[in-house]
Design an enzyme around this catalytic site. Structure first.
Site, short mmCIF file in Angstrom:
data_model
loop_
_atom_site.label_atom_id
_atom_site.label_comp_id
_atom_site.label_asym_id
_atom_site.label_seq_id
_atom_site.Cartn_x
_atom_site.Cartn_y
_atom_site.Cartn_z
N GLU A 1 15.00 -10.30 -19.91
CA GLU A 1 14.43 -11.01 -21.05
C GLU A 1 13.58 -12.17 -20.55
O GLU A 1 13.49 -12.43 -19.34
CB GLU A 1 15.53 -11.53 -21.99
CG GLU A 1 16.45 -12.55 -21.36
CD GLU A 1 17.60 -12.99 -22.27
OE1 GLU A 1 17.97 -14.17 -22.21
OE2 GLU A 1 18.11 -12.16 -23.04
N HIS B 1 19.45 -17.97 -26.03
CA HIS B 1 20.15 -18.20 -24.77
C HIS B 1 19.68 -19.51 -24.14
O HIS B 1 18.50 -19.86 -24.23
CB HIS B 1 19.87 -17.06 -23.79
CG HIS B 1 20.61 -15.81 -24.08
ND1 HIS B 1 20.21 -14.58 -23.61
CD2 HIS B 1 21.74 -15.58 -24.78
CE1 HIS B 1 21.05 -13.65 -24.02
NE2 HIS B 1 21.99 -14.24 -24.74
#
Length: 676
Positions: free
Chosen positions: A245, A288
């Site tokens: 990611e 995150h």
């Protein structure tokens, strides 16, 4: 639009993997010696730190039933018994008496670093830290310890852990119903995306060998290259899946490794990959703690292209992993550059994700939100540290930053001889977290040379870097970006600044209150502030977005926006309810999404790993009724109790549409939004 049509971006100059692995910017040789500790299985003796807590207790019961060999746990200063297993007063005592091979750390984020440190001192071979909100500077200190020893390997933090489906050994909180013994090795940053990946390979009849979570934090104890190195020599692993990611350069390092691996191996194992965050807005932190790009780092599109060029087979959604890997294994080899952006629909469901269970959850912690202060506030901090500032610009300005080097697991200077941090002109200069001052430092000499500073500017550069480093460490920053230039009198001064500080240091540990008082929520996006009150990460996307998204898990939320965009949709938001969505968070999420008048349809994409699909279905139905919603909702449910959840949605009598496959659900919500 296929990614093959995207403009090619100039990548940062990179060192070939074979040479880079011996570089001082890579992990030290001593820590690399701990890689074999990742090979867990039936032999692995597991210890729990935070053993008697509610979360650990539930996890131990489930893991024991599955077959994990747990030898006890630690409760500081206490001896006794819990769940029929011994309780030890310290990690050292546990090591001496129970001889554990691994320790699962189940304590809050503000206590995680201390627990890891105890495990390192006791020389526990493998340490798995699952908590979110571990302060960045706490973990920087831990990494400075890890790299000076060769006994302990860390997985995490902020990750589901590591699990051997073949060896029935779980160290973490992975949803067991998704797993089946098999031959696919999986390494992932995102927890929820990894569950989707596991379920996909289970449905395809492949199963898993070893699944390693890199985690979503800025610094990972075990990264993609570490996992790939283990999978290469693992006889149980026939194919490899990588889930990346936005944020950092781990995917680029993996691409270098894959390219080298394919060059030196006659019959390389097929590697299939996905990168989340292709549509992430620049400069935002996407759920995150580590889902942000530092100055000069590649974006998700650059990572995708690097992995594809290296020979990884790319997919755009995790439910495609299973069938794509099955095809590659049956063909006997992978085909570089193949992608699955126009692949077939999702595979059929399997019984492994149908069992009605109540999975144990991870420790419940609010979502991460790091703080960027305004430029005038950054200037004030610089002035307090005697740094000359002048809000001006010049064509000769240069860029200088102190941030975290995620590959070296240390702080670093990022320098560019030009204004802005163009990846092609930016270079990292890592240094030790224990660095006290930069007088006569070889790092300063290297930075000055790269930036083209005259000899007379070296002392000034030393003073600037020293001041930035003191701010970085004392105020617990994660990035300090500056644009610097020469004044008329030859003085080096700061012309622009963007400073980011660690949210976890304040929220989980109560530190840096003065810095975090600088935040003014009244100046922020109202919907984002409102969502934050319920522990939800909401990012309002710009443009003509007509599809609202509600997803559990940051990685899955990023991928949902990516995949809907690929299918022709326009998303209004990114929304992560957290790894454990509840009926209340679903209701709060609907309320925030519906406050955006652009939204014409809502896409709920839930993978029921830690959360049961029937519970989510109940939450969706109640929220829809309580809020008197008029907007149509498409609900895609996968995972634990998915059939029951889909049935509840279908029989609700509400304008709700239930699906299990992503592509059909995506097409439906896009049509309902009036885009096709």
């Amino acid at each position: 639009m296929s990614l093959h049509c995207l403009p090619r971006r100039v990548p940062q100059a990179r060192v070939p993997f074979a040479a880079k692995q011996f570089s001082t910017s890579a992990r030290t040789a001593s820590y690399a010696e701990t890689l074999p500790n990742l090979k867990i299985g039936v032999h692995t003796r597991v210890l729990f730190q935070g053993f008697t807590g509610k979360q650990a207790t539930a996890n131990v019961k489930e893991s024991l039933e599955w077959g994990t060999k747990i030898v006890g746990g630690v409760k500081p200063g206490v001896e006794g018994e819990h769940l029929g297993l011994p309780v030890f007063p310290s990690v050292k005592a546990a090591h001496n008496q129970a001889k554990p091979d691994a320790s699962a750390i189940y304590v809050p984020g503000n206590q995680t670093a201390k627990a890891v440190e105890e495990a390192i001192e006791a020389e526990i071979p493998l340490v798995v830290a699952v908590a979110e909100h571990v302060p960045i500077h706490d973990i920087l200190r831990i990494h400075s310890m890890l790299q000076t020893q060769s006994k302990t390997r860390l997985v995490g933090a902020n990750c589901p852990g590591i699990i051997s489906a073949i060896g029935k050994c779980r160290i973490g909180f992975q949803p067991l119903p998704c797993f089946a013994p098999g031959n696919v090795g999986i390494v992932a940053k995102s927890g929820t995306l990894s569950y989707e990946t596991v379920a996909s390979t289970t449905r395809a009849g492949l199963g898993q060998s070893l699944c390693i979570s890199m985690g979503g934090d800025v610094l990972a104890g075990t990264n993609f290259v570490d996992a790939l190195t283990v999978f290469e020599d693992d006889p149980d692993t026939h194919g490899i899946i990588l889930v990346g990611e936005i944020g950092g350069t781990a995917e680029m390092d993996a691409a270098d490794w894959i390219q080298d691996y394919r060059r030196r191996t006659a019959s390389p194992k097929p590697i299939v990959a996905l990168v989340g965050g292709l549509e992430a807005p620049p400069g935002r932190i996407m759920g995150h703690a580590g889902a942000w790009a530092a100055p000069g780092e590649p974006d998700a599109q650059a990572k995708y292209l690097a992995l594809e060029r290296a020979g990884a087979v790319m997919v755009n959604h995790p439910e495609k992993f299973g069938e794509r890997m099955k095809t590659l294994l049956s063909n006997g080899a992978s085909r570089p550059g193949t992608n699955s952006f126009s692949g077939a629909g999702s595979p059929k469901r399997g019984l492994h994700v149908m069992r009605r269970v109540t999975p144990t959850s991870r420790p419940a912690i609010k979502q991460n939100r790091s703080l960027y202060v305004k430029q005038f506030q950054a200037f004030n901090i610089l002035r307090q540290n005697s740094v000359p500032v002048n809000e001006a610009t010049s064509e000769s300005d240069m860029s200088l930053s102190i941030t975290v080097d995620r590959t070296a697991s240390s702080p670093c200077i990022i320098a560019s001889p030009a204004a802005g941090f163009d990846p092609s002109q930016s270079r990292k200069f890592p240094f030790s977290y224990t660095q006290v001052n930069f007088d006569n430092s070889s790092v300063i000499a290297a930075v000055a040379s790269y930036m083209g500073l005259p000899a007379s500017g070296h002392d000034q550069l030393t003073g600037l870097v020293q001041a930035l480093w003191e701010i970085f460490k004392e105020k617990e920053a994660f990035v300090l970006e500056t644009r610097v230039g020469m004044a008329a009198d030859g003085t080096l001064e700061v012309h622009g600044a963007r400073f980011g500080f660690d949210d976890a240091a304040f929220r989980s540990s109560g530190r840096q209150e003065e810095i975090h008082r600088l935040r003014n929520p009244a100046e922020e996006v109202p919907e984002e502030v409102e969502a934050e009150k319920d522990g939800i990460v909401y990012v309002k996307l710009q443009g003509e977005g007509s599809v609202g998204t509600l997803v559990n898990g940051a990685g899955l939320a990023m991928n949902t926006v990516d995949a809907l965009t690929f299918h022709g949709g326009h998303c209004a938001n990114f929304l992560d309810t957290g790894g454990k969505a509840t009926s209340e968070t679903v209701k709060s999420s609907f309320r925030v999404i519906c406050s955006d008048p652009r939204v014409k349809a809502i896409f709920v994409n839930i993978f029921g790993g830690l959360t049961r699909c029937d519970m989510i279905a109940e939450g969706v139905i109640l929220a829809f009724r309580d809020l008197d919603m008029k907007v149509p909702v498409v609900v895609r449910l996968r995972g634990t109790n998915e059939e029951l959840g889909q049935k509840m949605i279908a029989e609700s009598g509400l304008p709700l549409h239930a699906f299990d496959g992503f592509e059909d659900a995506a097409k439906k919500v896009i049509a309902l939004a009036g885009e096709k």
